[in-house]
Structures are given as C-alpha cells and as structure tokens.
Design a protein around this motif. Structure first.
Motif, short mmCIF file in Angstrom:
data_model
loop_
_atom_site.label_atom_id
_atom_site.label_comp_id
_atom_site.label_asym_id
_atom_site.label_seq_id
_atom_site.Cartn_x
_atom_site.Cartn_y
_atom_site.Cartn_z
N LEU A 86 3.03 -1.45 4.69
CA LEU A 86 1.95 -0.29 4.25
C LEU A 86 3.52 1.60 4.49
O LEU A 86 3.33 1.38 5.24
N ARG B 151 5.59 0.80 -4.72
CA ARG B 151 5.44 0.39 -5.48
C ARG B 151 5.85 -0.95 -6.28
O ARG B 151 6.09 -2.23 -5.61
N CYS C 198 -2.27 -1.39 -3.74
CA CYS C 198 -2.67 -0.34 -3.06
C CYS C 198 -2.18 0.73 -3.19
O CYS C 198 -1.32 1.19 -3.01
N GLU C 199 -3.28 2.03 -3.62
CA GLU C 199 -2.49 2.73 -3.75
C GLU C 199 -3.03 3.98 -2.66
O GLU C 199 -2.42 4.75 -2.27
N ASN C 200 -3.68 3.52 -1.83
CA ASN C 200 -4.10 4.37 -0.16
C ASN C 200 -4.48 3.09 0.32
O ASN C 200 -5.49 1.80 -0.08
N PRO C 201 -5.11 2.50 1.90
CA PRO C 201 -5.40 2.44 2.92
C PRO C 201 -6.59 1.84 2.11
O PRO C 201 -7.23 0.52 2.50
N VAL D 202 0.45 -6.83 5.30
CA VAL D 202 0.66 -5.70 4.68
C VAL D 202 2.03 -4.83 5.16
O VAL D 202 2.72 -4.27 6.20
N VAL E 53 0.97 -1.47 0.08
CA VAL E 53 0.17 0.14 -0.30
C VAL E 53 0.81 1.39 0.08
O VAL E 53 1.25 1.93 1.22
N GLU F 8 -8.26 1.04 -0.47
CA GLU F 8 -8.67 0.12 -1.04
C GLU F 8 -7.79 -1.14 -1.01
O GLU F 8 -8.12 -2.72 -0.80
N LEU F 9 -7.23 -1.06 0.34
CA LEU F 9 -6.56 -2.84 0.86
C LEU F 9 -7.88 -2.92 1.71
O LEU F 9 -7.94 -4.64 2.30
#
Length: 237
Positions: free
Chosen positions: A53, A14, A33-36, A51, A7, A38-39
């Motif tokens: 993060l 990434r 993922c580009e942001n939390p 993760v 993330v 989406e997780l």
C-alpha cells in the motif's frame, strides 16, 4: 500461497512491485489498483491476503484508508515518505518499505508476511524449501534444487550448472555443500559436486551429466560408486 494486491497511483511503481511479486514463488498477484477505493471489492472477495500500500495517493491516502478498515488484511507500506513510519506501525502494518524498493528489502518483507500467515493459520510446521537465491552481479537469481546438474568450485566462487544455464556467485564449494540436501548431491572431486539424479553414467574416472564430463578423484570414487550405483545395480545375481 499468499494472494497480494498492489495499490499505488504511480504506474512505474506498480510495475516494479509486480515484477518483484512474480519472482517470489509463495506470492500470487491477485490485483493491481490505482487507489484504495479500488481495493475494497478485492477485500470483500477475500482475494487480498497481503496489500502493498502506497501512502500519498489522490482521493484517499493509505493511512486514512487503513483507519477505516475494521478487519484489514496484512499490509506492507510502500512509500517515499519516512515520516509516516510510526503511524503505520501503530496501525499494525507488517513492514514499511521506502522507495525505491530493492528486491532484497522486498523479499525480506514478503518473508515476514509468509511467517505471519503461518501464525494466523496455525501452520508452524517447518517445510523443506526446494530452492534458494544467490547473488549474480547485481541480480538475485532463484535456483531450484531439481534444476542443478553439477557445481564447480573455484578459489572464491562457484559455477552452478543447471538445466536453465550457468550461474556464477561468490560462495565457497564447502559452504554450498553444507546447505544442499545430502541425499540429493554427492562430492565427486575436491572441485565438483554432482546432482545424483542427473548422473547419466560412470566410466573410468568420470561422471556423465547431460553433455558434460565430471572428474571423479581417487579419494571419492568408492563413495560415488556406493551411493550412486550399488543400491540400483541390476546384475546376474
């Protein structure tokens, strides 16, 4: 196998982490993922054991996200900001990686996650590894035991010949011999170790491995014949 999700809002970050994940055989990249936010679906589907993060991201930062999770997966923070370390560890993160993250530091954190997963699953049995890493220049190379043909020792380094190519690293032949499975490798000469299963033939004072000829010294000949040939020799008896 550990299913992991990256993330981070930075594409280069990434991709860099994804490349590291692909180099580690006990990690499986199950999401990026580009942001939390989406997780969350990936956590619900239980495909996020671990993760990686980032903290500073749009919409919601990583620390804020961790605070709202009731049952978070294993988390390793990846950030350019050291000031969040204490708060991160208070939220029970496994590790805190500062960018730019080196592969050596990444692997150390991944190994910590592997050990922690064994504790969670109750698997404390020590399984034999079938590979190791060596440093070749600035790169860490993964070597599978099954790929090794033979190893040649020089003064301060060794050349490891494998089915995938030749690798040179700053190790002594003796130290490498002590770490290799004794049932799978044999010393044929003061400067050579050979993979027993890769020996195609023996003639005179030489071993034949693939397209190479490895010398057998007088001191090691009886040991080589006994260990490599005797137990598998079919004759007229």
């Amino acid at each position: 196998m550990i299913n992991c999700v990256i993330v981070d809002d930075e594409p280069l970050a990434r991709e860099g982490l994804a490349n590291y994940v692909r180099e580690v055989d006990f990690l499986n990249l199950s999401g990026v993922c580009e942001n939390p936010l989406e997780l969350l679906p990936l956590i619900d589907k239980q495909v996020a054991d671990l993760v990686f993060l980032d903290i500073q991201m749009p919409k919601m930062n990583g620390i804020e996200f961790l605070k709202i999770l009731q049952k978070p997966p294993m988390v390793i923070i990846t950030t350019a900001y050291p000031s969040y370390a204490l708060e991160g560890f208070q939220l029970n993160v496994l590790d805190y990686l500062l960018k730019p993250v080196t592969f050596e530091r990444f692997f150390k954190a991944a190994a910590k996650a592997k050990d922690y997963q064994k504790l969670l699953t109750g698997d404390s049995s020590k399984q034999a590894e079938d590979y190791f890493f060596i440093k070749c220049g600035s790169k860490y190379e993964k070597i599978l035991f099954d790929d090794i043909l033979y190893i040649e020792g020089m003064q301060n380094y060794v050349s490891i010949y494998t089915t995938r190519g030749k690798y040179i690293t700053m190790l002594s032949l003796k130290s490498l011999e002590e770490k290799l499975p004794k049932a799978s490798f044999i010393r044929a000469h003061k400067s050579f170790l050979a993979a027993i299963s890769k020996i195609d033939g023996i003639e005179g004072g030489e071993l034949f491995i693939s397209n190479s000829r490895i010398p057998i010294s007088r001191n090691y000949r009886d040991q080589v014949i006994t260990k490599v040939v005797s137990k598998r020799l079919w004759d007229k008896k």
